[in-house]
Design a protein around this motif. Structure first.
Motif, PDB file in Angstrom:
ATOM      1  N   ILE A  75       0.870  -1.320  -0.184  1.00 46.74           N
ATOM      2  CA  ILE A  75      -0.015  -0.046   0.105  1.00 46.74           C
ATOM      3  C   ILE A  75       0.946   1.179  -0.063  1.00 46.74           C
ATOM      4  N   ILE A  85      -1.316   0.484  -9.681  1.00 47.07           N
ATOM      5  CA  ILE A  85      -2.540  -0.325  -9.364  1.00 47.07           C
ATOM      6  C   ILE A  85      -1.957  -1.596  -8.539  1.00 47.07           C
ATOM      7  N   MET A  90      -5.721  -8.901  -3.060  1.00 42.74           N
ATOM      8  CA  MET A  90      -5.783  -8.293  -1.868  1.00 42.74           C
ATOM      9  C   MET A  90      -7.321  -8.299  -1.590  1.00 42.74           C
ATOM     10  N   ILE A  92     -10.535  -6.763   0.266  1.00 44.18           N
ATOM     11  CA  ILE A  92     -11.184  -5.323   0.525  1.00 44.18           C
ATOM     12  C   ILE A  92     -11.322  -5.286   1.979  1.00 44.18           C
ATOM     13  N   ARG A  96      -8.107  -1.129   5.072  1.00 44.77           N
ATOM     14  CA  ARG A  96      -7.283  -0.737   3.918  1.00 44.77           C
ATOM     15  C   ARG A  96      -8.166   0.389   3.149  1.00 44.77           C
ATOM     16  N   ASN A  97      -9.467   0.082   2.916  1.00 44.96           N
ATOM     17  CA  ASN A  97     -10.288   1.042   2.223  1.00 44.96           C
ATOM     18  C   ASN A  97     -10.329   2.422   2.868  1.00 44.96           C
ATOM     19  N   VAL A 100      -6.950   3.422   0.615  1.00 44.12           N
ATOM     20  CA  VAL A 100      -6.777   3.254  -0.762  1.00 44.12           C
ATOM     21  C   VAL A 100      -8.311   3.214  -1.394  1.00 44.12           C
ATOM     22  N   ASN A 101      -8.788   2.992  -2.484  1.00 40.39           N
ATOM     23  CA  ASN A 101      -9.972   2.677  -3.092  1.00 40.39           C
ATOM     24  C   ASN A 101      -9.934   1.452  -3.863  1.00 40.39           C
ATOM     25  N   PHE A 102     -10.940   0.803  -3.847  1.00 33.45           N
ATOM     26  CA  PHE A 102     -10.904  -0.808  -4.338  1.00 33.45           C
ATOM     27  C   PHE A 102     -12.002  -0.590  -5.673  1.00 33.45           C
ATOM     28  N   ALA A 212      -6.640  -2.446  -5.828  1.00 32.80           N
ATOM     29  CA  ALA A 212      -6.554  -1.212  -5.263  1.00 32.80           C
ATOM     30  C   ALA A 212      -5.981  -0.115  -5.974  1.00 32.80           C
ATOM     31  N   ARG A 214      -5.026   4.637  -5.692  1.00 29.09           N
ATOM     32  CA  ARG A 214      -5.076   5.852  -4.937  1.00 29.09           C
ATOM     33  C   ARG A 214      -6.343   6.494  -5.076  1.00 29.09           C
ATOM     34  N   LYS A 215      -6.510   7.141  -3.827  1.00 27.61           N
ATOM     35  CA  LYS A 215      -8.104   7.639  -3.768  1.00 27.61           C
ATOM     36  C   LYS A 215      -7.924   8.823  -4.453  1.00 27.61           C
TER      37      LYS A 215
END
Ligand code: ARG
Length: 250
Positions: A75, A85, A90, A92, A96-97, A100-102, A212, A214-215
């Protein structure tokens, strides 16, 4: 038509736009988790996730570069832009969320347990393993570790940096059981675990696996979710089903 300057900036800064401009998709993964990512006899990284990444790059019209990265730092590697990516089996998780975005999940798995054959004679359910006399091995920083610590408060939990080291510990008689993602355990039982371990194969958890990113990147997320739906639902393309049969069903 009228396009807001802020929308143009969002797209310009999107990882997807950067991938297209550089002509290369960079994927971070940790090649220790069969059948998702592992090394073949020649040391090439292969697996479900690798096929998925190739398909993704193909649809983007760019070349694929795999960046092997230890799961503990994966991450961090994404956040520091070492790759675009994470495609690395991984789970969800809500924690972790937060970082990061899933994209929408591609497979659902759960944690299962491999038990030493002799120990298994005294075990009716996983609950019987929660005893001071038992040692359970699992990998540092994965959902297996979280589950081990949550379900087994009395047993001793030991952790290692790779899946292979964890499970070897059971084969060598230094641990009594190993907790990890079910697909890995199934494959291990069809090979080295055969006649030596017993698989308690009822999943203890519900774990959707997802890519995953990046946001703050709606353009990339949109592309990934539409890609995922297409490969799952398009019967003519038949990509996901074939991938599933190739790697997950023997
Ligand atoms: N699904 C588990 C998790 O997210 C294990 C994933 C490990 N992945 C790998 N490529 N070694 O924690």
């Amino acid at each position: 038509t009228f396009v807001f300057a802020s929308d143009i900036n969002i797209w310009k800064n999107s990882t997807l736009n950067k991938i297209l401009e550089r002509g290369e998709l960079r994927v971070g993964l940790d090649p220790g988790y069969m059948p998702f990512e592992m090394k073949d006899k020649k040391g090439r990284i292969i697996g479900y996730d690798v096929d998925m990444a190739s398909k993704m790059a193909k649809e983007m019209g760019v070349k694929l570069t795999i960046i092997p990265t230890s799961f503990d730092g994966i991450i961090g590697g994404l956040l520091s832009e070492k790759f675009d990516i994470i495609i690395s089996g991984m789970t969800i998780t809500q924690q972790r969320n937060l970082k990061v975005n899933f994209a929408d999940p591609y497979v659902v798995i759960g944690q299962t347990i491999l038990v030493d054959k002799d120990v298994a004679k005294n075990i009716k359910s996983y609950k019987d393993l929660d005893n001071e006399k038992y040692i359970i091995s699992t990998r540092t920083g994965v959902t297996g570790e979280i589950v081990a610590r949550k379900f087994f408060k009395k047993a001793k939990i030991i952790t290692f940096e790779t899946e292979a080291d964890c499970v070897s510990e059971v084969l060598n008689g230094k641990a009594h059981a190993f907790i990890y993602d079910q697909p890995y355990n199934v494959l291990f039982m069809s090979d080295k675990g055969k006649d030596r371990l017993v698989h308690l194969d009822t999943p203890l958890t519900y774990e959707p696996l997802g890519f995953a990113i990046r946001k703050g990147d709606p353009d990339f997320l949109n592309w990934l979710n539409n890609f995922m739906r297409q490969i799952k639902e398009d019967k003519l393309l038949d990509f996901h089903q074939k991938l599933y049969e190739k790697w997950l069903v023997d």
